[in-house]
Write an enzyme that holds these catalytic residues in place. Sequence first.
Site, PDB file in Angstrom:
ATOM      1  N   ASN A   1     -38.893  -5.006  -3.883  1.00  0.00           N
ATOM      2  CA  ASN A   1     -38.435  -5.852  -4.981  1.00  0.00           C
ATOM      3  C   ASN A   1     -38.492  -5.038  -6.280  1.00  0.00           C
ATOM      4  OD1 ASN A   1     -38.640  -7.607  -7.288  1.00  0.00           O
ATOM      5  ND2 ASN A   1     -38.925  -9.325  -5.903  1.00  0.00           N
TER       6      ASN A   1
ATOM      7  N   ASP B   1     -37.410  -6.073  -9.374  1.00  0.00           N
ATOM      8  CA  ASP B   1     -37.273  -6.901 -10.582  1.00  0.00           C
ATOM      9  C   ASP B   1     -37.953  -6.277 -11.802  1.00  0.00           C
ATOM     10  OD1 ASP B   1     -35.987  -8.831  -9.100  1.00  0.00           O
ATOM     11  OD2 ASP B   1     -37.705 -10.190  -8.988  1.00  0.00           O
ATOM     12  N   HIS B   2     -39.124  -5.690 -11.560  1.00  0.00           N
ATOM     13  CA  HIS B   2     -39.899  -5.249 -12.722  1.00  0.00           C
ATOM     14  C   HIS B   2     -39.442  -3.919 -13.312  1.00  0.00           C
ATOM     15  CE1 HIS B   2     -42.033  -8.857 -12.650  1.00  0.00           C
ATOM     16  NE2 HIS B   2     -42.551  -8.661 -11.446  1.00  0.00           N
TER      17      HIS B   2
ATOM     18  N   ARG C   1     -37.397  -3.332 -24.002  1.00  0.00           N
ATOM     19  CA  ARG C   1     -36.888  -2.587 -25.157  1.00  0.00           C
ATOM     20  C   ARG C   1     -35.411  -2.833 -25.432  1.00  0.00           C
ATOM     21  NH1 ARG C   1     -40.081   1.874 -26.928  1.00  0.00           N
ATOM     22  NH2 ARG C   1     -38.291   2.481 -28.160  1.00  0.00           N
TER      23      ARG C   1
ATOM     24  N   HIS D   1     -34.414 -10.880  -7.797  1.00  0.00           N
ATOM     25  CA  HIS D   1     -34.437 -12.318  -8.085  1.00  0.00           C
ATOM     26  C   HIS D   1     -33.623 -12.548  -9.362  1.00  0.00           C
ATOM     27  CE1 HIS D   1     -37.152 -16.140  -8.794  1.00  0.00           C
ATOM     28  NE2 HIS D   1     -35.867 -16.409  -8.804  1.00  0.00           N
TER      29      HIS D   1
ATOM     30  N   ARG E   1     -32.992 -14.786 -11.886  1.00  0.00           N
ATOM     31  CA  ARG E   1     -33.570 -16.029 -12.414  1.00  0.00           C
ATOM     32  C   ARG E   1     -32.602 -16.732 -13.352  1.00  0.00           C
ATOM     33  NH1 ARG E   1     -38.797 -17.753 -12.721  1.00  0.00           N
ATOM     34  NH2 ARG E   1     -40.219 -16.691 -11.311  1.00  0.00           N
TER      35      ARG E   1
ATOM     36  N   ARG F   1     -34.554 -13.245 -17.060  1.00  0.00           N
ATOM     37  CA  ARG F   1     -35.603 -12.504 -17.772  1.00  0.00           C
ATOM     38  C   ARG F   1     -35.733 -11.057 -17.304  1.00  0.00           C
ATOM     39  NH1 ARG F   1     -40.944 -15.532 -15.453  1.00  0.00           N
ATOM     40  NH2 ARG F   1     -39.777 -17.346 -16.146  1.00  0.00           N
ATOM     41  N   HIS F   2     -35.328 -10.787 -16.062  1.00  0.00           N
ATOM     42  CA  HIS F   2     -35.340  -9.362 -15.634  1.00  0.00           C
ATOM     43  C   HIS F   2     -33.963  -8.959 -15.095  1.00  0.00           C
ATOM     44  CE1 HIS F   2     -36.699 -11.460 -12.038  1.00  0.00           C
ATOM     45  NE2 HIS F   2     -37.962 -11.534 -12.420  1.00  0.00           N
TER      46      HIS F   2
ATOM     47  N   GLU G   1     -32.765 -13.285  -4.202  1.00  0.00           N
ATOM     48  CA  GLU G   1     -33.566 -14.506  -4.333  1.00  0.00           C
ATOM     49  C   GLU G   1     -32.900 -15.418  -5.357  1.00  0.00           C
ATOM     50  OE1 GLU G   1     -37.911 -12.414  -3.585  1.00  0.00           O
ATOM     51  OE2 GLU G   1     -37.509 -13.465  -5.470  1.00  0.00           O
TER      52      GLU G   1
ATOM     53  N   THR H   1     -44.541 -15.959 -12.638  1.00  0.00           N
ATOM     54  CA  THR H   1     -43.938 -15.514 -11.385  1.00  0.00           C
ATOM     55  C   THR H   1     -43.755 -16.737 -10.488  1.00  0.00           C
ATOM     56  OG1 THR H   1     -44.211 -14.012  -9.495  1.00  0.00           O
ATOM     57  CG2 THR H   1     -46.216 -14.942 -10.430  1.00  0.00           C
ATOM     58  N   THR H   2     -43.186 -16.544  -9.300  1.00  0.00           N
ATOM     59  CA  THR H   2     -42.938 -17.674  -8.401  1.00  0.00           C
ATOM     60  C   THR H   2     -44.279 -18.194  -7.888  1.00  0.00           C
ATOM     61  OG1 THR H   2     -40.969 -16.457  -7.772  1.00  0.00           O
ATOM     62  CG2 THR H   2     -41.453 -18.437  -6.517  1.00  0.00           C
TER      63      THR H   2
ATOM     64  N   GLU I   1     -40.028 -17.136   4.500  1.00  0.00           N
ATOM     65  CA  GLU I   1     -40.930 -16.136   3.911  1.00  0.00           C
ATOM     66  C   GLU I   1     -42.176 -16.875   3.467  1.00  0.00           C
ATOM     67  OE1 GLU I   1     -39.289 -13.140   1.364  1.00  0.00           O
ATOM     68  OE2 GLU I   1     -41.177 -12.894   0.280  1.00  0.00           O
TER      69      GLU I   1
ATOM     70  N   HIS J   1     -45.447 -11.843  -1.825  1.00  0.00           N
ATOM     71  CA  HIS J   1     -46.047 -12.255  -3.100  1.00  0.00           C
ATOM     72  C   HIS J   1     -47.469 -11.741  -3.252  1.00  0.00           C
ATOM     73  CE1 HIS J   1     -46.814 -14.292  -6.825  1.00  0.00           C
ATOM     74  NE2 HIS J   1     -45.516 -14.447  -6.903  1.00  0.00           N
ATOM     75  N   GLY J   2     -47.617 -10.886  -4.237  1.00  0.00           N
ATOM     76  CA  GLY J   2     -48.932 -10.382  -4.601  1.00  0.00           C
ATOM     77  C   GLY J   2     -49.479  -9.297  -3.686  1.00  0.00           C
TER      78      GLY J   2
ATOM     79  N   GLY K   1     -43.159  -6.244  -4.646  1.00  0.00           N
ATOM     80  CA  GLY K   1     -42.592  -5.808  -5.912  1.00  0.00           C
ATOM     81  C   GLY K   1     -43.589  -5.343  -6.943  1.00  0.00           C
TER      82      GLY K   1
HETATM   83  N1  PXP Z   1     -41.070 -12.651  -2.201  1.00  0.00           N
HETATM   84  C1  PXP Z   1     -40.606 -13.618  -3.018  1.00  0.00           C
HETATM   85  C2  PXP Z   1     -39.825 -14.732  -2.416  1.00  0.00           C
HETATM   86  C3  PXP Z   1     -40.853 -13.570  -4.408  1.00  0.00           C
HETATM   87  O1  PXP Z   1     -40.382 -14.542  -5.201  1.00  0.00           O
HETATM   88  C4  PXP Z   1     -41.571 -12.477  -4.932  1.00  0.00           C
HETATM   89  C5  PXP Z   1     -41.860 -12.387  -6.394  1.00  0.00           C
HETATM   90  O2  PXP Z   1     -40.852 -12.726  -7.180  1.00  0.00           O
HETATM   91  C6  PXP Z   1     -41.995 -11.478  -4.045  1.00  0.00           C
HETATM   92  C7  PXP Z   1     -41.763 -11.600  -2.686  1.00  0.00           C
HETATM   93  C8  PXP Z   1     -42.692 -10.252  -4.519  1.00  0.00           C
HETATM   94  O3  PXP Z   1     -43.916 -10.557  -5.085  1.00  0.00           O
HETATM   95  P1  PXP Z   1     -44.707  -9.441  -5.864  1.00  0.00           P
HETATM   96  O4  PXP Z   1     -43.836  -9.016  -7.006  1.00  0.00           O
HETATM   97  O5  PXP Z   1     -45.943 -10.134  -6.304  1.00  0.00           O
HETATM   98  O6  PXP Z   1     -44.953  -8.324  -4.898  1.00  0.00           O
END
Ligand code: PXP
Length: 240
Positions: A9, A11-12, A20, A45, A47, A51-52, A72, A102-103, A153, A194-195, A216
Site C-alpha cells: 500500500n 498511500d503514504h 508540501r 485507497h 478516499r 487526502r493522499h 480500496e 485511518t480505516t 480482508e 492494517h497495522g 502500508g
Molecule cells: N488494508 C486495508 C483495507 C486498509 O484500509 C489499509 C489502510 O488503509 C491497509 C490494509 C494497510 O494498513 P497499514 O497502512 O496500517 O499497513
Amino acid sequence: MSKIRLGVNIDHVATVRNARGENYPSPLRASLFAQKSGADSVTIHLREDRRHINDSDLKKIRSKLKIPLNLEIAATDKMLKIALKSRPPFICIVPEKRQEITTEGGLNLNFRKNNLKMMIKKLKQKGLRVSLFIEPNLKDINTSKKLNADCVEIHTGKFCNLVNKNKKYSQEIKKIQSAVTLGNKLGLEVHAGHGLTYRSAKILSKISGIKEFNIGHFLVGESIFVGLGKTIKEFKKIIK
Ligand code: PXP
C-alpha cells in the site's frame, strides 16, 4: 513465489507528497519500484477527501502497473462509478469516515446491505475481484459469502495494537484463525491487513489459510531507513 502474496500500500508516499503540495515523491514511481522489488500487487485507497491518493494517481498507476492494482473504495455510488471506469483487477470495499486518521474498523455489512450486494455484483460482472474489509468475526464472514464477495480482508488493527504494546494477543489470534478457517471453508479467499509490522506479520503468517497481506504505513516508514526495495524483500521473506 511466496505462499502468501504481499500487497504494498503506497498511500503514504502520496501523504508525504501532499504535505508540501509538490509533485514528488511520486506514487507512480513507488508503485513501479514496488513491482520491481517483488510486490505481488499494489494497493491504493482513493478516499472521498483525496487526502493522499488522487484521481490522477489512479489513472497513471492503472495505466503503467503490470502487477494487479488493488483499489480500496468506500461503498458509495461515486466510488463505484470510478471503479467501473478504471477497472483495476482488484477492488477492496472499505468503510470510510471523514474524521478518521485511518480505516478504523471493518465494514458494517448490515448497513445498506442490498446496495452493497448490487455494488459487488456490478464489479464482478466486469471481471473485477471483490474483497470486503471486515472485522474477524464469523457473522461477517457468513454475510460476506451471502453478499457473493470473492474475498474478505480481515482487519488486523486490534491484533497489531496488542503486539505493539507487548500485550497478550492469543484471544485475538484465535478470533482471526476462526474467521480464516470459516472463510476458507466457505470458499472465500482470505486476506489480512492494517497495522502490520515485521513482528505482527511474522506471527500472522503462521496462521494457515491467509492468502494475501496488504501492508502500508509501517512499510513506507521503514523504507525511510533501509529503502523500499529492501523493506519489501524483508516482508516477502517473513511471510513466505
Ligand atoms: N488494508 C486495508 C483495507 C486498509 O484500509 C489499509 C489502510 O488503509 C491497509 C490494509 C494497510 O494498513 P497499514 O497502512 O496500517 O499497513
